[in-house]
Design a protein around this motif. Structure first.
Motif, PDB file in Angstrom:
ATOM      1  N   ASN A 119       0.839  -1.202   0.000  1.00  0.00           N
ATOM      2  CA  ASN A 119       0.000   0.000   0.000  1.00  0.00           C
ATOM      3  C   ASN A 119       0.867   1.243   0.000  1.00  0.00           C
ATOM      4  O   ASN A 119       2.094   1.164  -0.100  1.00  0.00           O
ATOM      5  CB  ASN A 119      -0.964  -0.026   1.193  1.00  0.00           C
ATOM      6  N   GLU A 120       0.200   2.399   0.154  1.00  0.00           N
ATOM      7  CA  GLU A 120       0.956   3.656   0.088  1.00  0.00           C
ATOM      8  C   GLU A 120       1.917   3.802   1.251  1.00  0.00           C
ATOM      9  O   GLU A 120       2.881   4.577   1.181  1.00  0.00           O
ATOM     10  CB  GLU A 120      -0.008   4.842   0.019  1.00  0.00           C
ATOM     11  N   GLN A 121       1.728   3.032   2.346  1.00  0.00           N
ATOM     12  CA  GLN A 121       2.670   3.066   3.474  1.00  0.00           C
ATOM     13  C   GLN A 121       3.753   1.981   3.299  1.00  0.00           C
ATOM     14  O   GLN A 121       4.518   1.719   4.238  1.00  0.00           O
ATOM     15  CB  GLN A 121       1.924   2.824   4.806  1.00  0.00           C
ATOM     16  N   GLU A 122       3.804   1.379   2.138  1.00  0.00           N
ATOM     17  CA  GLU A 122       4.804   0.365   1.793  1.00  0.00           C
ATOM     18  C   GLU A 122       4.685  -0.875   2.674  1.00  0.00           C
ATOM     19  O   GLU A 122       5.663  -1.584   2.931  1.00  0.00           O
ATOM     20  CB  GLU A 122       6.225   0.926   1.878  1.00  0.00           C
ATOM     21  N   GLN A 123       3.454  -1.154   3.085  1.00  0.00           N
ATOM     22  CA  GLN A 123       3.190  -2.339   3.864  1.00  0.00           C
ATOM     23  C   GLN A 123       2.536  -3.395   2.955  1.00  0.00           C
ATOM     24  O   GLN A 123       1.711  -3.064   2.097  1.00  0.00           O
ATOM     25  CB  GLN A 123       2.245  -2.030   5.037  1.00  0.00           C
ATOM     26  N   PRO A 124       2.906  -4.660   3.128  1.00  0.00           N
ATOM     27  CA  PRO A 124       2.308  -5.703   2.269  1.00  0.00           C
ATOM     28  C   PRO A 124       0.814  -5.856   2.561  1.00  0.00           C
ATOM     29  O   PRO A 124       0.395  -5.812   3.722  1.00  0.00           O
ATOM     30  CB  PRO A 124       3.087  -6.961   2.638  1.00  0.00           C
ATOM     31  N   VAL A 125       0.056  -6.020   1.490  1.00  0.00           N
ATOM     32  CA  VAL A 125      -1.401  -6.153   1.637  1.00  0.00           C
ATOM     33  C   VAL A 125      -1.871  -7.550   1.229  1.00  0.00           C
ATOM     34  O   VAL A 125      -3.050  -7.875   1.397  1.00  0.00           O
ATOM     35  CB  VAL A 125      -2.141  -5.095   0.785  1.00  0.00           C
ATOM     36  N   SER A 126      -0.975  -8.353   0.681  1.00  0.00           N
ATOM     37  CA  SER A 126      -1.365  -9.699   0.275  1.00  0.00           C
ATOM     38  C   SER A 126      -1.168 -10.658   1.433  1.00  0.00           C
ATOM     39  O   SER A 126      -0.687 -10.277   2.505  1.00  0.00           O
ATOM     40  CB  SER A 126      -0.539 -10.148  -0.920  1.00  0.00           C
ATOM     41  N   LEU A 127      -1.564 -11.901   1.195  1.00  0.00           N
ATOM     42  CA  LEU A 127      -1.438 -12.888   2.248  1.00  0.00           C
ATOM     43  C   LEU A 127       0.020 -13.186   2.555  1.00  0.00           C
ATOM     44  O   LEU A 127       0.356 -13.587   3.668  1.00  0.00           O
ATOM     45  CB  LEU A 127      -2.173 -14.175   1.826  1.00  0.00           C
ATOM     46  N   GLY A 183      -1.111   5.197  -5.061  1.00  0.00           N
ATOM     47  CA  GLY A 183      -2.012   4.247  -4.427  1.00  0.00           C
ATOM     48  C   GLY A 183      -1.305   3.013  -3.902  1.00  0.00           C
ATOM     49  O   GLY A 183      -1.932   2.140  -3.316  1.00  0.00           O
ATOM     50  N   GLY A 184      -0.001   2.938  -4.092  1.00  0.00           N
ATOM     51  CA  GLY A 184       0.741   1.778  -3.629  1.00  0.00           C
ATOM     52  C   GLY A 184       1.759   1.313  -4.667  1.00  0.00           C
ATOM     53  O   GLY A 184       2.061   2.022  -5.645  1.00  0.00           O
ATOM     54  N   THR A 185       2.267   0.113  -4.453  1.00  0.00           N
ATOM     55  CA  THR A 185       3.325  -0.421  -5.324  1.00  0.00           C
ATOM     56  C   THR A 185       3.083  -1.902  -5.570  1.00  0.00           C
ATOM     57  O   THR A 185       2.689  -2.629  -4.654  1.00  0.00           O
ATOM     58  CB  THR A 185       4.701  -0.229  -4.683  1.00  0.00           C
ATOM     59  N   ILE A 186       3.323  -2.304  -6.816  1.00  0.00           N
ATOM     60  CA  ILE A 186       3.246  -3.726  -7.182  1.00  0.00           C
ATOM     61  C   ILE A 186       4.658  -4.200  -7.516  1.00  0.00           C
ATOM     62  O   ILE A 186       5.365  -3.577  -8.321  1.00  0.00           O
ATOM     63  CB  ILE A 186       2.315  -3.958  -8.383  1.00  0.00           C
TER      64      ILE A 186
END
Length: 757
Positions: free
Chosen positions: A60-68, A117-120
């Protein structure tokens, strides 16, 4: 090493990923990451990039993982950008510390309403065992896929003598104990292949080994079959040689036998004509056998090719029909309901997993033929095919209510087979149609047929060589007796003993030999009878000629003696005068009888020749000196500069020149001065003499008999002179002929070979 093909592909797809609205829409929503991964895999990382394993991480925009998967940190990838990677495009980087593999990663920002909005994170890692791709070639990005150039090669990477990656058919050891070479040096090694088949026991593997560092090693291997390579090389050489030989032989044959124009009766006639008369019987047999074998091989090859190709197509069709039957059964057990209405993103993951389970591409259509979901969405999203069911298949499935249908379909240049099957609910109602396209159909078919044709060409070429040699041997065996009989026939000499042919077999050649032996026996008997008849006839003619010639001088002798006897009895006072006159006449007649006896004796002794080396000009000079002293005769004879030696009988040759000069003088009319021109032409092997007179010439009706014994154009003589000349010259190995013009004279030509020829 750098992978230029992958770099080019990554540069193209990264811009498409950034512009993909669906990616931004799905980001940071409660959607499983696997769906996003599957979408990226199907739309962007297929084709050449399918050899890389794809992983997707969302932050996310805070560079925290959002996936499992939360065991990855964005800082790790940022540090890799700074310290351990090379930039290959705007967003993609290649790891520089990955021996034995190619690893890429991309840091792609996601924009939402113009804000971050984040990073992939997209991570690509080389697969350790690269499998053949299961997608159509039509969907491969670009045209620089050169994988086929290296399909026969195998390679392996070792780190600390342990296998970390390999690809190809060669089976490498997990722990290297065989290849030990110095650092930064290339070594070529060979190992024997271990195959159970006898024809593959000739195979061996050639290895190129390189050790870039003390811990790492690279091995590139290629299989080589000496037997197959030898047969293939021999076949190629033979085919090229055969084509060239056929071309040369055809050109020569056409040149010798095709006649376009002809000249006859002082006119040029145009016309096309082919002459087949000069083709040998042996050549016809060889050509017939080879043509028969070639036609048979072509027919057998065509039938074999047709049967195997049909059988392979049938097997392919049966395979996909069995596969769709199993898949249909799985769907009808209750899985299809969620794909018919309100398809969710997770449903796509399940559909993809089901397709992977059966190693197949699948497309689901509703009852109206509209595409619902597919494992190859690129085909529809790129506009290669409308999202509709094939029209023919739809008619068969919807209108004709078929339970299954196999259809030949085309997308661009790609031809493939598809099998369709209906999906039914528990009320036995058709609620959807399932398509299983077999994209690798054409590639597999071409590979199989190519291997078949290659094997057939090699085998047939060997058979053709063997049959060609067999045809030559058989033709020679068949024509050898004919050649022997032809040789025997050419040696038949009429009047001599001819040996019969011995043949032990009772076949057609034996019958021909029997007829030949009967013929030479009959011919020998006929020759003996003819020779006996000719000898008797010759002796009769000779006796008549001798009697006639002797009777001519005996008649005046008898008359003279009768007159002398009457004068003596009548006491004629002029008896002494008559006696003296008649005595001179008797002497002349006796000399004539002696001359006649000498000529017949000389002609009868012709075979008793004494051959010796003599100078022909010495004999000619002796004859010229005698006749040059005669009155009313002029002999023109240029003296030679050097001698010319021949093999001949000295006496016979001198008599030849005497007879020719005497005949020339006697042929000259009394009112004309006799002019005799003697000339000669000398070559390295023979001499041509010409003796020309200015006499009356020889009439037309006498020219054919001029050299026959007992024939003469004069009122007196035996008629043996020219016959004697002809026999004497031929005994010396020469030839004699003449040219004559009535009223102008005759020229006799003598051609004699040199003694050194």
């Amino acid at each position: 090493p750098d992978d230029g093909t992958a770099n080019d592909a990554l540069k193209k797809i990264e811009k498409k990923i950034v512009r993909d609205a669906e990616v931004s829409k799905l980001f940071n929503r409660p959607v499983p990451t696997d769906y996003l991964k599957n979408r990226l895999q199907k739309l962007y990382f297929d084709g050449y990039l399918a050899k890389y394993e794809l992983n997707v991480y969302e932050f996310n925009e805070q560079e925290q993982p959002v996936s499992l998967k939360k065991n990855y940190s964005l800082d790790v990838f940022k540090d890799m950008v700074l310290y351990s990677s090379f930039k290959v495009s705007d967003y993609f980087y290649r790891e520089n510390d990955s021996f034995g593999s190619q690893n890429y990663f991309a840091i792609i920002p996601v924009n939402k309403s113009g804000k971050n909005g984040g990073t992939i994170i997209i991570e690509l890692k080389s697969k350790h065992n690269r499998l053949s791709r299961s997608f159509p070639d039509l969907l491969v990005e670009g045209g620089n896929d050169n994988a086929d150039e290296f399909k026969d090669y195998s390679y392996a990477f070792y780190a600390d003598n342990k296998l970390i990656n390999q690809n190809g058919d060669f089976v490498y050891d997990l722990v290297n104990t065989e290849y030990n070479i110095p650092i930064r040096q290339f070594r070529f090694l060979t190992s024997q292949a271990l195959y159970p088949e006898w024809y593959r026991r000739f195979s061996r593997f050639n290895h190129l080994v390189y050790k870039p560092s003390k811990r790492n090693m690279i091995i590139v291997s290629k299989e080589e079959n000496a037997l197959f390579y030898g047969i293939t090389s021999l076949t190629f050489f033979f085919v090229m040689l055969l084509l060239f030989t056929v071309l040369v032989v055809c050109i020569r044959w056409l040149w010798l036998r095709i006649k376009i124009l002809s000249i006859s009766e002082n006119r040029i006639k145009w016309g096309f004509k082919i002459n087949f008369d000069r083709i040998l019987y042996k050549t016809r047999i060889q050509f017939s056998m080879i043509i028969a074998v070639v036609v048979t091989l072509i027919l057998v090859g065509f039938i074999t090719f047709l049967f195997i190709s049909t059988q392979y197509n049938t097997q392919q069709e049966q395979m996909i029909r069995d596969k769709i039957a199993r898949i249909t059964t799985a769907f009808e057990e209750g899985l299809f309901n969620k794909y018919i209405n309100n398809i969710q993103h997770e449903d796509f993951n399940d559909f993809e997993e089901l397709a992977n389970t059966y190693s197949a591409d699948l497309t689901l259509f509703d009852v109206k033929g509209v595409e619902l979901i597919s494992t190859q969405p690129k085909i529809y999203e790129y506009g290669l095919h409308v999202p509709r069911m094939n029209a023919r298949a739809f008619i068969y499935m919807r209108r004709l209510q078929k339970s299954e249908y196999v259809n030949e379909e085309v997308i661009g240049d790609l031809k493939y087979k598809s099998v369709y099957a209906p999906l039914k609910n528990n009320k036995n109602e058709t609620v959807a149609f399932l398509q299983l396209p077999y994209f690798s159909n054409e590639a597999d078919y071409k590979a199989r047929i190519g291997s078949l044709l290659n094997a057939m060409i090699n085998v047939y070429a060997l058979i053709f060589i063997a049959i060609g040699l067999f045809a030559v041997i058989i033709a020679r065996q068949i024509t050898a007796p004919l050649n022997f009989i032809q040789s025997s026939l050419s040696r038949i000499i009429y009047g001599r003993k001819n040996e019969p042919i011995k043949w032990d077999r009772d076949d057609e050649i034996g019958a021909l030999v029997k007829e030949y032996n009967k013929m030479i026996a009959a011919l020998e008997n006929s020759a003996q009878k003819l020779a006996q008849s000719e000898r008797e006839s010759a002796w009769r003619e000779m006796a008549k000629q001798v009697a006639h010639e002797i009777k001519n001088p005996l008649t005046p002798l008898k008359l003279g003696l009768q007159l002398l006897d009457k004068s003596w009895k009548d006491k004629d006072p002029k008896f002494d005068q008559k006696f003296e006159r008649f005595s001179k006449s008797f002497v002349e007649q006796i000399e004539s009888l002696s001359s006649i006896a000498s000529e017949f004796s000389a002609f009868a002794k012709m075979p008793d020749t004494k051959m010796e080396v003599i100078n022909i000009f010495d004999m000619l000079n002796q004859a010229v000196v005698i006749f040059k002293q005669m009155d009313n005769v002029q002999i023109n004879y240029p003296q030679p500069e050097k001698a010319f030696l021949i093999n001949a009988d000295r006496d016979q040759l001198l008599r030849c020149f005497n007879n020719l000069l005497k005949n020339a003088i006697e042929a000259t009319p009394p009112d004309r001065t006799g002019i005799i021109d003697i000339n000669y032409l000398i070559t390295s092997k023979n001499i041509l003499l010409s003796i020309k007179d200015n006499g009356n010439g020889i009439p037309d009706n006498m020219r054919e008999k001029i050299f026959e014994p007992n024939f003469t154009t004069k009122s007196s003589g035996t008629g043996l002179g020219l016959a004697f000349i002809k026999n004497s010259i031929e005994n010396a190995g020469g030839k004699v002929w003449f040219e004559t013009i009535v009223g102008q004279g005759t020229t006799f030509y003598l051609s004699l070979p040199s003694s050194e020829a």
